[in-house]
Write a protein that holds these residues in place. Sequence first.
Motif, PDB file in Angstrom:
ATOM      1  N   HIS A   1      -3.616   5.989  -3.370  1.00 50.04           N
ATOM      2  CA  HIS A   1      -4.846   6.605  -2.877  1.00 50.04           C
ATOM      3  C   HIS A   1      -4.595   7.136  -1.477  1.00 50.04           C
ATOM      4  O   HIS A   1      -4.313   6.355  -0.574  1.00 50.04           O
ATOM      5  CB  HIS A   1      -5.983   5.579  -2.819  1.00 50.04           C
ATOM      6  N   PRO A   2      -4.699   8.461  -1.295  1.00 52.93           N
ATOM      7  CA  PRO A   2      -4.395   9.066   0.006  1.00 52.93           C
ATOM      8  C   PRO A   2      -5.161   8.388   1.131  1.00 52.93           C
ATOM      9  O   PRO A   2      -6.315   8.001   0.966  1.00 52.93           O
ATOM     10  CB  PRO A   2      -4.848  10.511  -0.156  1.00 52.93           C
ATOM     11  N   ASP A   3      -4.527   8.256   2.233  1.00 58.67           N
ATOM     12  CA  ASP A   3      -5.138   7.626   3.404  1.00 58.67           C
ATOM     13  C   ASP A   3      -6.016   8.645   4.125  1.00 58.67           C
ATOM     14  O   ASP A   3      -5.525   9.558   4.786  1.00 58.67           O
ATOM     15  CB  ASP A   3      -4.030   7.128   4.321  1.00 58.67           C
ATOM     16  N   GLN A   4      -7.318   8.447   3.994  1.00 55.97           N
ATOM     17  CA  GLN A   4      -8.257   9.363   4.629  1.00 55.97           C
ATOM     18  C   GLN A   4      -8.130   9.364   6.146  1.00 55.97           C
ATOM     19  O   GLN A   4      -8.434  10.357   6.801  1.00 55.97           O
ATOM     20  CB  GLN A   4      -9.696   8.987   4.265  1.00 55.97           C
ATOM     21  N   VAL A   5      -7.723   8.267   6.679  1.00 51.17           N
ATOM     22  CA  VAL A   5      -7.631   8.174   8.136  1.00 51.17           C
ATOM     23  C   VAL A   5      -6.560   9.128   8.646  1.00 51.17           C
ATOM     24  O   VAL A   5      -6.804   9.945   9.546  1.00 51.17           O
ATOM     25  CB  VAL A   5      -7.321   6.730   8.579  1.00 51.17           C
ATOM     26  N   ALA A   6      -5.404   9.057   8.015  1.00 51.28           N
ATOM     27  CA  ALA A   6      -4.315   9.944   8.420  1.00 51.28           C
ATOM     28  C   ALA A   6      -4.705  11.395   8.184  1.00 51.28           C
ATOM     29  O   ALA A   6      -4.484  12.274   9.016  1.00 51.28           O
ATOM     30  CB  ALA A   6      -3.050   9.608   7.640  1.00 51.28           C
TER      31      ALA A   6
ATOM     32  N   MET B   1       0.847  -1.189   0.000  1.00 52.22           N
ATOM     33  CA  MET B   1       0.000   0.000   0.000  1.00 52.22           C
ATOM     34  C   MET B   1       0.885   1.243   0.000  1.00 52.22           C
ATOM     35  O   MET B   1       1.493   1.572   1.024  1.00 52.22           O
ATOM     36  CB  MET B   1      -0.893  -0.016   1.238  1.00 52.22           C
ATOM     37  N   PRO B   2       0.976   1.920  -1.117  1.00 49.13           N
ATOM     38  CA  PRO B   2       1.891   3.061  -1.223  1.00 49.13           C
ATOM     39  C   PRO B   2       1.433   4.235  -0.368  1.00 49.13           C
ATOM     40  O   PRO B   2       0.240   4.462  -0.209  1.00 49.13           O
ATOM     41  CB  PRO B   2       1.825   3.427  -2.708  1.00 49.13           C
TER      42      PRO B   2
ATOM     43  N   SER C   1      -7.630  12.646   8.176  1.00 55.22           N
ATOM     44  CA  SER C   1      -8.614  13.071   9.170  1.00 55.22           C
ATOM     45  C   SER C   1      -7.959  13.409  10.498  1.00 55.22           C
ATOM     46  O   SER C   1      -8.320  14.377  11.160  1.00 55.22           O
ATOM     47  CB  SER C   1      -9.645  11.963   9.412  1.00 55.22           C
ATOM     48  N   LEU C   2      -7.007  12.588  10.871  1.00 54.18           N
ATOM     49  CA  LEU C   2      -6.351  12.814  12.163  1.00 54.18           C
ATOM     50  C   LEU C   2      -5.697  14.181  12.166  1.00 54.18           C
ATOM     51  O   LEU C   2      -5.802  14.946  13.121  1.00 54.18           O
ATOM     52  CB  LEU C   2      -5.288  11.731  12.399  1.00 54.18           C
TER      53      LEU C   2
END
Lengths: 350, 350
Positions: free
Chosen positions: A46-51, A1-2, A53-54
């Motif tokens: 695909h940007p990590d929405q979780v990061a 996962m890039p 959001s944090l």
Amino acid sequence: MPTIRDVARLARVSVPTVSGVLNGTRNVSKKTSLRVRTAIVALDYHPDQVARSLRSRRTQTIGFVIPDVTNPFFTDVLRGVEDTARQNGYSVILCNSNEDPVVERKRLAMLYSRRVDGVLIAPTDFRSVTERPLRRDFPLVYIDRIPPGFSGAAVVTDNLGAAYEATRYLISLGHRRLAIITGRLNISSGRDRLEGFRRALQEANLPLAEEHLRQGDFGLESGYLQTLELMGLKNPPTAIFSCNNKMTLGLMRALGELRIACPEQVSVFGFDDFEWAANFSPRLSTIAQPTYELGRLAMEMLIRRIQNTRPEGKDKDKDQDKDDKDVDQQQVITLKNELKPRDSTARFTQ
Amino acid sequence: MPTIRDVARLARVSVPTVSGVLNGTRNVSKKTSLRVRTAIVALDYHPDQVARSLRSRRTQTIGFVIPDVTNPFFTDVLRGVEDTARQNGYSVILCNSNEDPVVERKRLAMLYSRRVDGVLIAPTDFRSVTERPLRRDFPLVYIDRIPPGFSGAAVVTDNLGAAYEATRYLISLGHRRLAIITGRLNISSGRDRLEGFRRALQEANLPLAEEHLRQGDFGLESGYLQTLELMGLKNPPTAIFSCNNKMTLGLMRALGELRIACPEQVSVFGFDDFEWAANFSPRLSTIAQPTYELGRLAMEMLIRRIQNTRPEGKDKDKDQDKDDKDVDQQQVITLKNELKPRDSTARFTQ
DNA sequence: TTGAAAGCGCTACCAC
DNA sequence: GTGGTAGCGCTTTCAA
């Protein structure tokens, strides 16, 4: 996962530059921008929405709490909510409270833990929502139902007016013995519908016999049972006003079992319209609520409120948000309903 | 908004200790534990799921992609999914694809960005799902529909068998001119229902006239239009098999407009049962799918698959997960449907 | 039994 | 225009 670092490395730029390209939040030269984009595609990044959001204190997620997913009224509203949410980059976490205040409270706590940006709720109980910590913790918009003496953001329909009109319609058909199967009376929609019914009767100088006022709970079973009792009366009503779709369903089942013809022997007017109401016999007379609009407007109002609430920084003076120019803060939008008289109501002839 | 550090400070312990107490993942002395709990309550602290997710690589969220939220079949399934998800600590992000493959792909990409732990999907199109990157990126369980030649995790119902039985039932009533309004034939449910119908006819040596095979698309309008054409035929059918609830609704509307009595002039058997099918006249003969079970089992299967997939650490050899002892990997569960012959089907008498 | 420190992937704030 | 650095709130080593 890039990750963003992989992209940066491949494009031979720094991480903030990639971030800048992604969010359009930084001036980047054409050449670099292109390199970055190429790298993104190459890595299928695909940007990590979780990061995200944090870091940004925004989850781009809202919670939608409803009492019953299987009620077409709420799913129609849901469609309006979902569409509008998507269009504005929000996702919807659906919560079924099952008309249980305890469950409702749990769901709200969970939504809070997930740091949703806001909540849309058709509440079952007002303590759930007026108590701490839920009140302060995210923008909240009520939908379909509001607490007694409410002042806040909400989108509802004109329950009182529609019930009044429908009842007048029944009276205009010559009915004099009208019965009502009410919804739950601890929420505004239930109460207002009863009130509209009452008013129309009063205006026409018609009595409401105690035995013709039946309390239901918005569930199919209650509509069924109350109808059974109603039609077993010595003086059965010639017209029944049912306060929501599910109860109308139970009502029709009871009529069928009792072999009472509708509208020949009894007229039926029901709150809530749905696909099947117009396609089966008898074609039901209903009050159509603007469900999709309800969802859309509530979601739009919520988005506006979210945008007017800066994500909590280091909290300085508490309540500094008080002076937000948020016109929605105290706004209750009331939508008109539409009467759809069809074949389940007929003129009363002695 | 208090953080874990505030709790630690107030309880005069370190941050990891608080974390340990919260997750039961550390031996903590009774005394400290109590201090921590007190602090948590005092501050009204709710752990930030977003931060937790970033760290643990688990969002405790799943995506549920369906073609139509307003179809009671899917909302009944949804209820099973939601209940089961909650019971296991998962939230559900609902995605409406609107039977549009393009939208579907977008939703899947979004779910991926949100790092959902897994996805449940009733697909509209199989490219959406077999193509990269979606295939590898999260556990996926198909629901209700599967791709042709599928091998993977899925929970479906016995569409072929049920259609076959319903058709045999119609034949047993003496019908010889049967028509079908099919669903979309690019998905398994649509195809299998047609196939079951065909087989029953074949076995009974009954022909299927070209003009009696009408292709619908699972939408109300198609059921309506096809019925109009069907009943306008020189040789109209004496029985119609409708392949889903919405089309049956359109069918009944057409019959109503044409003033064709059901079941006197034409028998109707419909796929999908719903509350109103049994409560209006004619009470519809339907095939009841175990919707709640479908949702529950699919969600349970997904959870098992999630738990067998370690959250991607530093990826060593790719495909090292291949040897998972995950029995579900290739499992397709097929649930039985139930025939509910009611009043919309009658014996055919010349 | 407890604490210090590192780091998940990203954005924001500096410098240059 | 661009890169270095800090830090969002949490969990997870590793030492003590």
